[in-house]
Design a protein around this motif. Structure first.
Motif, PDB file in Angstrom:
ATOM      1  N   UNK A 171       0.830  -1.198   0.000  1.00  0.00           N
ATOM      2  CA  UNK A 171       0.000   0.000   0.000  1.00  0.00           C
ATOM      3  C   UNK A 171       0.871   1.257   0.000  1.00  0.00           C
ATOM      4  N   UNK A 172       1.878   1.263   0.863  1.00  0.00           N
ATOM      5  CA  UNK A 172       2.780   2.410   0.925  1.00  0.00           C
ATOM      6  C   UNK A 172       3.509   2.591  -0.411  1.00  0.00           C
ATOM      7  N   UNK A 173       4.025   1.476  -0.959  1.00  0.00           N
ATOM      8  CA  UNK A 173       4.750   1.541  -2.230  1.00  0.00           C
ATOM      9  C   UNK A 173       3.841   1.990  -3.363  1.00  0.00           C
ATOM     10  N   UNK A 174       2.594   1.531  -3.354  1.00  0.00           N
ATOM     11  CA  UNK A 174       1.645   1.909  -4.402  1.00  0.00           C
ATOM     12  C   UNK A 174       1.297   3.378  -4.352  1.00  0.00           C
ATOM     13  N   UNK A 175       1.118   3.919  -3.146  1.00  0.00           N
ATOM     14  CA  UNK A 175       0.794   5.339  -2.996  1.00  0.00           C
ATOM     15  C   UNK A 175       1.980   6.205  -3.401  1.00  0.00           C
ATOM     16  N   UNK A 176       3.180   5.804  -2.973  1.00  0.00           N
ATOM     17  CA  UNK A 176       4.383   6.572  -3.297  1.00  0.00           C
ATOM     18  C   UNK A 176       4.659   6.568  -4.802  1.00  0.00           C
ATOM     19  N   UNK A 177       4.554   5.387  -5.418  1.00  0.00           N
ATOM     20  CA  UNK A 177       4.883   5.273  -6.838  1.00  0.00           C
ATOM     21  C   UNK A 177       3.724   5.548  -7.774  1.00  0.00           C
ATOM     22  N   UNK A 178       2.491   5.587  -7.249  1.00  0.00           N
ATOM     23  CA  UNK A 178       1.329   5.822  -8.098  1.00  0.00           C
ATOM     24  C   UNK A 178       1.012   4.662  -9.026  1.00  0.00           C
ATOM     25  N   UNK A 179       1.401   3.435  -8.634  1.00  0.00           N
ATOM     26  CA  UNK A 179       1.218   2.255  -9.485  1.00  0.00           C
ATOM     27  C   UNK A 179      -0.095   1.541  -9.197  1.00  0.00           C
ATOM     28  N   UNK A 180      -0.891   1.331 -10.239  1.00  0.00           N
ATOM     29  CA  UNK A 180      -2.138   0.582 -10.092  1.00  0.00           C
ATOM     30  C   UNK A 180      -1.852  -0.876  -9.771  1.00  0.00           C
ATOM     31  N   UNK A 181      -0.789  -1.418 -10.367  1.00  0.00           N
ATOM     32  CA  UNK A 181      -0.445  -2.812 -10.117  1.00  0.00           C
ATOM     33  C   UNK A 181      -0.069  -3.021  -8.653  1.00  0.00           C
ATOM     34  N   UNK A 182       0.676  -2.071  -8.062  1.00  0.00           N
ATOM     35  CA  UNK A 182       1.049  -2.189  -6.653  1.00  0.00           C
ATOM     36  C   UNK A 182      -0.170  -2.038  -5.750  1.00  0.00           C
ATOM     37  N   UNK A 183      -1.061  -1.112  -6.088  1.00  0.00           N
ATOM     38  CA  UNK A 183      -2.284  -0.963  -5.297  1.00  0.00           C
ATOM     39  C   UNK A 183      -3.161  -2.205  -5.420  1.00  0.00           C
ATOM     40  N   UNK A 184      -3.164  -2.815  -6.606  1.00  0.00           N
ATOM     41  CA  UNK A 184      -3.914  -4.058  -6.794  1.00  0.00           C
ATOM     42  C   UNK A 184      -3.304  -5.176  -5.969  1.00  0.00           C
ATOM     43  N   UNK A 185      -1.966  -5.201  -5.922  1.00  0.00           N
ATOM     44  CA  UNK A 185      -1.292  -6.189  -5.089  1.00  0.00           C
ATOM     45  C   UNK A 185      -1.579  -5.951  -3.611  1.00  0.00           C
ATOM     46  N   UNK A 186      -1.689  -4.669  -3.216  1.00  0.00           N
ATOM     47  CA  UNK A 186      -2.050  -4.358  -1.832  1.00  0.00           C
ATOM     48  C   UNK A 186      -3.458  -4.867  -1.528  1.00  0.00           C
ATOM     49  N   UNK A 187      -4.389  -4.642  -2.481  1.00  0.00           N
ATOM     50  CA  UNK A 187      -5.758  -5.145  -2.321  1.00  0.00           C
ATOM     51  C   UNK A 187      -5.762  -6.669  -2.292  1.00  0.00           C
ATOM     52  N   UNK A 188      -4.906  -7.272  -3.128  1.00  0.00           N
ATOM     53  CA  UNK A 188      -4.758  -8.731  -3.170  1.00  0.00           C
ATOM     54  C   UNK A 188      -4.348  -9.255  -1.799  1.00  0.00           C
ATOM     55  N   UNK A 189      -3.299  -8.661  -1.227  1.00  0.00           N
ATOM     56  CA  UNK A 189      -2.801  -9.119   0.073  1.00  0.00           C
ATOM     57  C   UNK A 189      -3.804  -8.818   1.186  1.00  0.00           C
ATOM     58  N   UNK A 190      -4.506  -7.672   1.082  1.00  0.00           N
ATOM     59  CA  UNK A 190      -5.522  -7.339   2.081  1.00  0.00           C
ATOM     60  C   UNK A 190      -6.663  -8.350   2.035  1.00  0.00           C
TER      61      UNK A 190
END
Length: 308
Positions: free
Chosen positions: A27-46
């Motif tokens: 989640x932190x990495x996705x917000x910092x980098x603005x990556x949809x894939x990272x935010x999706x991975x955060x949602x995946x792990x959540x």
């Protein structure tokens, strides 16, 4: 709680701890980098973390002893909670990943510094590998116990907690590789298309996993029979009893993770007395429980073979 339930509980706890830590980092990495894939991975792990909580409830509830209202035990409660866990993956993980990925493809958000994202993906891969190792270790131990291959066991097992964790760990590792590919593609080309496509791919992967688990749990809830190999073994024990002439009908049903109910119509030999039939039924019950630890309920009905 029996040894097998204890193993499943440990497997779920290991996976849950790993997923919670990974979800926050992504989640932190996705917000910092603005990556949809990272935010999706955060949602995946959540979603996986929520799933582990539900699977924990599943293991605990299914292990409760039988009572007057539930004479066959609470084993099927495990299937209900495992079904809810699969739905959580479907809605929370797949739904968010696909919709967010499509949004990025359509609007093209600019990515910033992705160094943190790459570090998180690498660390996450190591942590997910640890969780997968634990799942595979339990799977191999159970496969050796039943003398079948691990792949065959995972297809037939009624231990839905183990199956869910195993599937989710494999999906997590695959999702990390997809996310890394999407980030790298966007990094090299400067286009957010790759990152968005990776997010959609992660969502579709979760969709397949969730639907597979929902189908497996639904079959168990309806009243799935024991695996064919187990039924063959049960029939073999029945026909080798000296007083048994023929097995007219054999019915089995999974009543919990690894728990089997056996009901059979038996044609006993004509010369067997009533007392002999009673002794034979008691002996068959004992032998089935000793030969197959998962057999918890045995019902035998003396029924003559219909002659044409």
């Amino acid at each position: 709680m029996d040894e097998k339930s204890g193993e499943s509980l440990t497997t779920v706890l290991v996976a849950g701890a790993a997923n919670l830590t990974i979800a926050l980092a992504k989640l932190v990495a996705g917000v910092v980098g603005g990556s949809a894939a990272m935010l999706s991975e955060a949602a995946h792990s959540a979603a996986d973390t929520v799933t582990e909580v539900l699977l924990l409830v599943s293991v605990r509830r299914s292990g409760r002893p039988a009572d007057r209202r539930h004479p066959f035990g609470h084993g099927k409660a495990g299937f209900v909670w495992a079904m809810m866990a699969a739905v959580a993956t479907l809605v929370g993980g797949a739904g968010f990943s696909i919709t967010h990925g499509l949004h990025e493809i359509a609007h093209g958000e600019r990515l910033s510094n992705l160094t943190l994202s790459y570090v998180v993906l690498a660390v996450s891969f190591v942590m997910e590998s640890v969780s997968l190792t634990r799942s595979v270790s339990q799977l191999r131990a159970e496969a050796a116990r039943y003398e079948v291959t691990p792949i065959r066991l995972v297809r037939a097992t009624s231990d839905t907690a183990l199956k869910a964790v195993l599937f989710e760990d494999v999906a997590a590792l695959a999702g990390l590789l997809i996310a890394a590919g999407g980030l790298l593609g966007s990094h090299l080309t400067g286009s957010a298309l790759w990152d968005g496509a990776a997010s959609v791919a992660i969502g579709l992967l979760l969709l397949v996993i969730a639907l597979s688990l929902i189908q497996a749990n639904l079959s168990l809830l309806i009243g799935q029979a024991a695996p064919p190999q187990l039924e063959t073994g049960i029939r073999a024990v029945l026909v080798t009893q000296p007083e048994v002439e023929n097995v007219v009908e054999l019915l089995t049903m999974m009543i919990g993770p690894g728990a089997v109910l056996v009901a059979a119509k038996i044609d006993f030999r004509d010369e067997a007395s009533a007392a002999g039939v009673e002794i034979a039924c008691d002996e068959v019950d004992r032998r089935l429980r000793e030969s197959f630890p998962g057999v918890e309920q045995v019902f035998l009905d003396p029924t003559p073979t219909r002659r044409r």
